[in-house]
Scaffold this active site. Structure first.
Site, PDB file in Angstrom:
ATOM      1  N   GLY A  13      60.136  32.966   8.959  1.00 34.04           N
ATOM      2  CA  GLY A  13      60.010  33.302   7.544  1.00 34.04           C
ATOM      3  C   GLY A  13      59.869  34.801   7.337  1.00 34.04           C
ATOM      4  O   GLY A  13      59.964  35.605   8.277  1.00 34.04           O
ATOM      5  N   PHE A  14      59.606  35.158   6.100  1.00 31.75           N
ATOM      6  CA  PHE A  14      59.492  36.568   5.722  1.00 31.75           C
ATOM      7  C   PHE A  14      58.335  37.242   6.476  1.00 31.75           C
ATOM      8  O   PHE A  14      58.553  38.139   7.308  1.00 31.75           O
ATOM      9  CB  PHE A  14      59.315  36.624   4.199  1.00 31.75           C
ATOM     10  CG  PHE A  14      58.771  37.899   3.660  1.00 31.75           C
ATOM     11  CD1 PHE A  14      59.349  39.124   3.983  1.00 31.75           C
ATOM     12  CD2 PHE A  14      57.669  37.887   2.794  1.00 31.75           C
ATOM     13  CE1 PHE A  14      58.830  40.309   3.471  1.00 31.75           C
ATOM     14  CE2 PHE A  14      57.161  39.062   2.275  1.00 31.75           C
ATOM     15  CZ  PHE A  14      57.736  40.271   2.625  1.00 31.75           C
ATOM     16  N   ASP A  34      58.783  26.962  14.139  1.00 35.39           N
ATOM     17  CA  ASP A  34      59.323  26.931  12.775  1.00 35.39           C
ATOM     18  C   ASP A  34      60.294  25.765  12.650  1.00 35.39           C
ATOM     19  O   ASP A  34      61.052  25.495  13.578  1.00 35.39           O
ATOM     20  CB  ASP A  34      60.052  28.257  12.451  1.00 35.39           C
ATOM     21  CG  ASP A  34      60.058  28.554  10.959  1.00 35.39           C
ATOM     22  OD1 ASP A  34      60.637  27.751  10.209  1.00 35.39           O
ATOM     23  OD2 ASP A  34      59.482  29.579  10.555  1.00 35.39           O
ATOM     24  N   ASN A  35      60.258  25.088  11.501  1.00 38.42           N
ATOM     25  CA  ASN A  35      61.242  24.015  11.278  1.00 38.42           C
ATOM     26  C   ASN A  35      62.332  24.451  10.298  1.00 38.42           C
ATOM     27  O   ASN A  35      63.141  23.634   9.877  1.00 38.42           O
ATOM     28  CB  ASN A  35      60.552  22.738  10.779  1.00 38.42           C
ATOM     29  CG  ASN A  35      59.923  22.919   9.401  1.00 38.42           C
ATOM     30  OD1 ASN A  35      59.949  24.008   8.839  1.00 38.42           O
ATOM     31  ND2 ASN A  35      59.352  21.853   8.862  1.00 38.42           N
ATOM     32  N   THR A  38      62.034  26.801   5.006  1.00 37.25           N
ATOM     33  CA  THR A  38      62.349  27.944   4.129  1.00 37.25           C
ATOM     34  C   THR A  38      62.740  29.172   4.941  1.00 37.25           C
ATOM     35  O   THR A  38      63.221  30.145   4.367  1.00 37.25           O
ATOM     36  CB  THR A  38      61.141  28.331   3.232  1.00 37.25           C
ATOM     37  OG1 THR A  38      60.022  28.621   4.074  1.00 37.25           O
ATOM     38  CG2 THR A  38      60.770  27.225   2.284  1.00 37.25           C
ATOM     39  N   ASP A  59      57.944  20.882  13.655  1.00 32.28           N
ATOM     40  CA  ASP A  59      57.162  20.787  12.423  1.00 32.28           C
ATOM     41  C   ASP A  59      55.705  21.124  12.721  1.00 32.28           C
ATOM     42  O   ASP A  59      55.020  20.376  13.424  1.00 32.28           O
ATOM     43  CB  ASP A  59      57.304  19.351  11.880  1.00 32.28           C
ATOM     44  CG  ASP A  59      56.534  19.151  10.586  1.00 32.28           C
ATOM     45  OD1 ASP A  59      55.791  20.063  10.175  1.00 32.28           O
ATOM     46  OD2 ASP A  59      56.678  18.074   9.989  1.00 32.28           O
ATOM     47  N   TYR A 154      50.051  23.472  -3.266  1.00 29.29           N
ATOM     48  CA  TYR A 154      49.913  24.712  -2.488  1.00 29.29           C
ATOM     49  C   TYR A 154      48.479  25.216  -2.507  1.00 29.29           C
ATOM     50  O   TYR A 154      47.828  25.304  -1.459  1.00 29.29           O
ATOM     51  CB  TYR A 154      50.855  25.763  -3.071  1.00 29.29           C
ATOM     52  CG  TYR A 154      50.895  27.079  -2.334  1.00 29.29           C
ATOM     53  CD1 TYR A 154      51.480  27.190  -1.082  1.00 29.29           C
ATOM     54  CD2 TYR A 154      50.369  28.235  -2.925  1.00 29.29           C
ATOM     55  CE1 TYR A 154      51.536  28.408  -0.418  1.00 29.29           C
ATOM     56  CE2 TYR A 154      50.429  29.457  -2.269  1.00 29.29           C
ATOM     57  CZ  TYR A 154      51.015  29.537  -1.021  1.00 29.29           C
ATOM     58  OH  TYR A 154      51.070  30.758  -0.369  1.00 29.29           O
ATOM     59  N   THR A 184      53.197  39.788  -1.588  1.00 28.97           N
ATOM     60  CA  THR A 184      53.747  40.750  -0.632  1.00 28.97           C
ATOM     61  C   THR A 184      55.265  40.689  -0.734  1.00 28.97           C
ATOM     62  O   THR A 184      55.834  39.625  -0.995  1.00 28.97           O
ATOM     63  CB  THR A 184      53.266  40.401   0.787  1.00 28.97           C
ATOM     64  OG1 THR A 184      51.845  40.484   0.792  1.00 28.97           O
ATOM     65  CG2 THR A 184      53.820  41.355   1.826  1.00 28.97           C
TER      66      THR A 184
HETATM   67  N1  LIG Z   1      54.559  36.485   0.985  1.00 25.44           N
HETATM   68  C1  LIG Z   1      53.529  36.391   0.186  1.00 25.44           C
HETATM   69  O1  LIG Z   1      53.437  37.101  -0.819  1.00 25.44           O
HETATM   70  C2  LIG Z   1      52.397  35.441   0.510  1.00 25.44           C
HETATM   71  C3  LIG Z   1      51.297  35.417  -0.361  1.00 25.44           C
HETATM   72  C4  LIG Z   1      50.249  34.558  -0.074  1.00 25.44           C
HETATM   73  C5  LIG Z   1      50.274  33.776   1.064  1.00 25.44           C
HETATM   74  N2  LIG Z   1      51.350  33.817   1.889  1.00 25.44           N
HETATM   75  C6  LIG Z   1      51.346  32.930   3.051  1.00 25.44           C
HETATM   76  O2  LIG Z   1      51.940  33.573   4.173  1.00 25.44           O
HETATM   77  C7  LIG Z   1      52.693  32.617   4.926  1.00 25.44           C
HETATM   78  C8  LIG Z   1      54.119  33.100   5.086  1.00 25.44           C
HETATM   79  O3  LIG Z   1      54.716  33.229   3.799  1.00 25.44           O
HETATM   80  P1  LIG Z   1      56.176  33.852   3.626  1.00 25.44           P
HETATM   81  O4  LIG Z   1      56.151  34.657   2.398  1.00 25.44           O
HETATM   82  O5  LIG Z   1      56.626  34.458   4.887  1.00 25.44           O
HETATM   83  O6  LIG Z   1      57.005  32.527   3.316  1.00 25.44           O
HETATM   84  P2  LIG Z   1      58.412  32.059   3.929  1.00 25.44           P
HETATM   85  O7  LIG Z   1      58.812  30.846   3.156  1.00 25.44           O
HETATM   86  O8  LIG Z   1      59.364  33.190   3.993  1.00 25.44           O
HETATM   87  O9  LIG Z   1      58.032  31.673   5.405  1.00 25.44           O
HETATM   88  C9  LIG Z   1      57.353  30.493   5.734  1.00 25.44           C
HETATM   89  C10 LIG Z   1      57.884  30.012   7.070  1.00 25.44           C
HETATM   90  O10 LIG Z   1      57.172  28.816   7.444  1.00 25.44           O
HETATM   91  C11 LIG Z   1      58.126  27.852   7.899  1.00 25.44           C
HETATM   92  N3  LIG Z   1      57.546  26.522   7.697  1.00 25.44           N
HETATM   93  C12 LIG Z   1      57.118  25.984   6.541  1.00 25.44           C
HETATM   94  N4  LIG Z   1      56.639  24.723   6.762  1.00 25.44           N
HETATM   95  C13 LIG Z   1      56.767  24.503   8.098  1.00 25.44           C
HETATM   96  C14 LIG Z   1      56.449  23.420   8.957  1.00 25.44           C
HETATM   97  N5  LIG Z   1      55.897  22.282   8.498  1.00 25.44           N
HETATM   98  N6  LIG Z   1      56.703  23.546  10.267  1.00 25.44           N
HETATM   99  C15 LIG Z   1      57.244  24.682  10.777  1.00 25.44           C
HETATM  100  N7  LIG Z   1      57.579  25.747  10.020  1.00 25.44           N
HETATM  101  C16 LIG Z   1      57.351  25.638   8.687  1.00 25.44           C
HETATM  102  C17 LIG Z   1      59.355  28.120   7.063  1.00 25.44           C
HETATM  103  O11 LIG Z   1      60.538  27.574   7.607  1.00 25.44           O
HETATM  104  C18 LIG Z   1      59.366  29.642   7.022  1.00 25.44           C
HETATM  105  O12 LIG Z   1      60.038  30.170   8.131  1.00 25.44           O
HETATM  106  C19 LIG Z   1      52.564  31.283   4.209  1.00 25.44           C
HETATM  107  O13 LIG Z   1      51.532  30.531   4.792  1.00 25.44           O
HETATM  108  C20 LIG Z   1      52.194  31.682   2.807  1.00 25.44           C
HETATM  109  O14 LIG Z   1      51.444  30.674   2.145  1.00 25.44           O
HETATM  110  C21 LIG Z   1      52.411  34.628   1.634  1.00 25.44           C
END
Ligand SMILES: NC(=O)c1ccc[n+]([C@@H]2O[C@H](COP(=O)([O-])OP(=O)(O)OC[C@H]3O[C@@H](n4cnc5c(N)ncnc54)[C@H](O)[C@@H]3O)[C@@H](O)[C@H]2O)c1
Length: 326
Positions: A13-14, A34-35, A38, A59, A154, A184
């Site tokens: 993910g990001f 990672d699954n 997203t 997962d 969430y 972020t």
């Molecule tokens: N980016 C932000 O602004 C922000 C703000 C608050 C919290 N967060 C937290 O930071 C974390 C990362 O967020 P992000 O912005 O990179 O989101 P994102 O969607 O880009 O990345 C999330 C990653 O988790 C993976 N994923 C989700 N469910 C899964 C599962 N059951 N098994 C395996 N992989 C799984 C997705 O495939 C993805 O690669 C998350 O927990 C999110 O709640 C992010």
């Protein structure tokens, strides 16, 4: 703790992909889980052939004992897997509440059984504060969350994830830390996932009107991803922070209208071929949308010696600059 083996859930993910890069460059062996619900393979494509990196497609809401190879012996686990964008987590509510609740439980139980000395960091969120009455939000504030609203799959599952962390830290003596991440942004965000910065950039670059929900007077604060990664690394690797819950975010506050205007101005400064003025269109505010969100980062400053250093305009320049190479 300066190196070893770190498991990063959500590595594709990001945020997870930037954390992966950082830990690899700091000399760690990184095992990503990672699954791809997203996440995107392309976020990690540059690591193909890197002997210090392994991606396991699984997962993260399931028991890791069922899919992790026995030779993975973590010193640190960063549980970051979860959809994070409101339209996306609302489209995957069950997957979202499972990975943040049951996933957190399984990871901590597996560590308690097999690697009790390992450290665990949980990615929580500013959404645990809901639509807050306290401003800016300090960690001691319990929040104002609708337990059965559009966002609850969430925010309530992040709150339960925090509860599970607290039980394992207090009752079972494990080293568990929680980071509450505020908005972020940066390169590698999925342009289609509906979060405000990539959404505004995508519309501005396509010469389409930016969609503003409500009046646009609601505020947000935006942290550039390299600042966030610095804070997470400090929280995860410094000694003496077991049990710490800390906000990480940039306190500088902007209305949504200002966000759109500044994003447009930065795109213009970069010489992109876009219209002469910002075009906007207004839609109703979704329910439970917070009116104000701003982190109090006193705790991060005092305990981690951390504060953000990248201004909004600089971060936007880097994000828009990377847009076409993504
Ligand atoms: N980016 C932000 O602004 C922000 C703000 C608050 C919290 N967060 C937290 O930071 C974390 C990362 O967020 P992000 O912005 O990179 O989101 P994102 O969607 O880009 O990345 C999330 C990653 O988790 C993976 N994923 C989700 N469910 C899964 C599962 N059951 N098994 C395996 N992989 C799984 C997705 O495939 C993805 O690669 C998350 O927990 C999110 O709640 C992010």
């Amino acid at each position: 703790m300066s190196s070893g083996t770190v498991i990063i859930t959500g590595a594709a993910g990001f945020v997870g992909s930037h954390l992966t890069d950082r830990f690899l460059s700091d000399g760690w062996r990184v095992v990503g889980v990672d699954n791809l619900i997203t996440g995107r393979d392309e976020n990690l494509a540059h690591l193909q052939g890197n002997p210090s990196f392994t991606l396991i497609k699984a997962d993260a809401s399931q028991d890791p004992a069922g899919y992790l190879p026995a030779d993975v012996q973590p010193d640190l686990v960063l549980h970051f897997a979860s959809p994070a964008s409101p339209p996306v987590y609302q489209a995957h509510p069950v997957e979202t509440y499972l990975v943040n609740s049951l996933g957190t439980h399984f990871w901590l139980e597996w560590l308690r059984e097999a690697h009790p000395q390992a450290r665990f960091v949980f990615a929580s969120t500013s959404e645990v504060y809901g639509d807050p009455e306290v401003h800016p939000q300090v960690e001691s504030y319990w929040g104002r969350v609708n337990p059965n609203g559009l966002r609850s799959c969430y925010d309530e599952s992040k709150r339960l994830g925090e509860t599970i962390c607290g039980v394992h830290q207090r009752d079972f003596g494990m080293d568990v830390r929680i980071v509450r991440i505020f908005n972020t942004y940066g390169p590698r965000m999925n342009p289609a996932d509906g979060r405000v910065i990539p959404d505004f950039i995508a519309h501005i670059l396509k010469n389409e009107p930016v969609v503003i929900h409500g009046t646009g007077d609601q505020t947000r604060s935006y942290c550039y991803v390299s600042d966030l990664v610095d804070g997470i690394v400090a929280l995860a690797t410094q000694e003496g922070h077991s049990g710490l819950t800390v906000n990480l975010g940039n306190p500088e506050e902007f209305t949504i209208n200002e966000t759109a205007q500044i994003t447009f101005e930065v795109a213009k400064e970069l010489g992109l071929t876009i219209s002469d003025t910002l075009q906007t269109t207004f839609k109703p505010l979704p329910s439970d949308d917070p009116t104000r969100r701003q982190p109090d980062i006193t705790c991060a400053r005092q305990k981690l010696d951390w504060f953000p250093t990248v201004s909004f305009r600089t971060g936007l320049r880097k994000t828009i600059g990377a847009w076409h190479s993504q």
